[in-house]
Design a protein around this motif. Sequence first.
Motif, short mmCIF file in Angstrom:
data_model
loop_
_atom_site.label_atom_id
_atom_site.label_comp_id
_atom_site.label_asym_id
_atom_site.label_seq_id
_atom_site.Cartn_x
_atom_site.Cartn_y
_atom_site.Cartn_z
N THR A 126 0.83 -1.21 0.00
CA THR A 126 0.00 0.00 0.00
C THR A 126 0.87 1.26 0.00
OG1 THR A 126 -0.22 -0.21 2.41
CG2 THR A 126 -2.01 -1.08 1.06
N HIS A 130 0.81 4.08 -3.01
CA HIS A 130 0.67 5.52 -2.76
C HIS A 130 1.85 6.29 -3.37
CE1 HIS A 130 -0.17 9.26 -0.62
NE2 HIS A 130 1.11 9.27 -0.24
N ARG A 163 -3.01 4.84 6.54
CA ARG A 163 -2.34 6.07 6.11
C ARG A 163 -2.69 6.42 4.66
NH1 ARG A 163 3.93 5.56 7.13
NH2 ARG A 163 3.83 7.63 6.17
N TYR A 164 -3.03 5.40 3.87
CA TYR A 164 -3.23 5.62 2.44
C TYR A 164 -4.67 5.35 2.00
CZ TYR A 164 1.73 4.81 3.18
OH TYR A 164 3.01 4.86 3.67
#
Length: 486
Positions: A126, A130, A163-164
Amino acid sequence: MAHPRTLDLVIFGGTGDLAMRKLLPALYHLHCDALLPAEARIVGVARDGLDDDGYRSFARTHAERFIGKDFKPAEWAGFAERLVYAQVDALQADSFASLAERLNGRPDGQRVFYLSTAPSLFTTITGHLHGAGLVAADSRVVLEKPLGHDLASSRQINDEVGRYFAEDQIYRIDHYLGKEPVQNLLALRFGNALFEPLWRREWVRDVQITVAEQVGVEGRGEFYDRVGAMRDMVQNHLLQLLCIVAMEPPASIAPDAVRDEKLKILRALRPFGLADVATRTVRGQYKAGASGGQPVPGYLEENGIPGDSRTETFVALKAEINTWRWAGVPFFLRTGKRMQEKVAEIVINFRSVPHSIFGVPATPQHANRMVIRMQPEETVDLHLLAKQPGDVMQLHPVRLDLDFAEAFRTRRLEAYERLLMDVMRGNLTLFVRRDEQEAAWRWVEPIMAGWQAADDRPKPYTAGTWGPAGSSALLSRDGLSWHEEI
């Protein structure tokens, strides 16, 4: 919820076992039923040095046997046109350039990233997605279990992925929630007035949830030995099934309405102390025996398994729910490998009548029960007593059964088909929310800690049986038996 017209379903681990055994066959069936968006592509991602044609050939060779009798060369040819391939090393950020090149040619399309990889790669993948600019506000990510090996590692993965991707972009998949009988349990409970008045402690004696497998570790010994039956099955599949059985009626079928009620059940589970672990849990490990009439090795003789392994391949436990509806009703959970049969079922045993006017003793053998079976066949059976034909009033057990294949003359969606459809449509109802997952870890961790503190080996059981003798003893203390023993 309508499909987007342009969709890229990106499968990391695109040449792996899950992709070939479950994901591509499910997508093939959706294609044949015209349920995929017209412009949907399936992007296989792996380290193998393949091009598009090479991936299509690989997929046909490996997926065809899992599609089985439904495989049709003409339909496959059309499906194969959707398949493309990107060679990516998930550990190398610059390797994602080839994937970006593939996806950026369709800048207006929606992207679904299915991480069919080891959970240890989730955060790395991930993060690289990103970094390559491939995550948009409408992107979605599907995470396979097990998500971590304990609460702390689960939180770490969720924090990093979070976070993403926002929580409403994260689809934590549990394929048991996609099975037709589980959906019908919701329909039976909340679509009919018949069962709800009985679905409580006054009328339910006990609940049994079994997920038994005949197979062993199937060449996945090194992975399985790090996980074991508790992490592999109980923490996710069995607890999710328990929640569906025990949850209060949600206000609607909306995702958070359903998941809020499941969370309440997980938080209401009576916690285990050290004494409870000793008396209310059984863990086992299969030894050599027979399965399907053929001799099979014991767990310690399987490839990739250390000779001194204490990993459990079987778990049985007695759970209780501290709510007004379920106080005092035992919920027995059981799962294992190399069991006598392949079966997944939920059994709701109702209490016997308080007084029989027919001379039939009010025993568990004559009690009413509902059996929701998920495999090998998908059925719902209601066990009742009726008069046996003849001139004597004699009762005999009978069964009312709902066979989905007979009741509905249409092809039923398999679990992965339904769940993939829900991902594409943006429906989170059948996916696990983060707080649910953490509540489940919170409940199972003391059990695993208790096993470790006791430093006992799992109890041996012969392959091809129903597990250690302690499993039957767990119920017999309450005067009960497992469903197949009744």
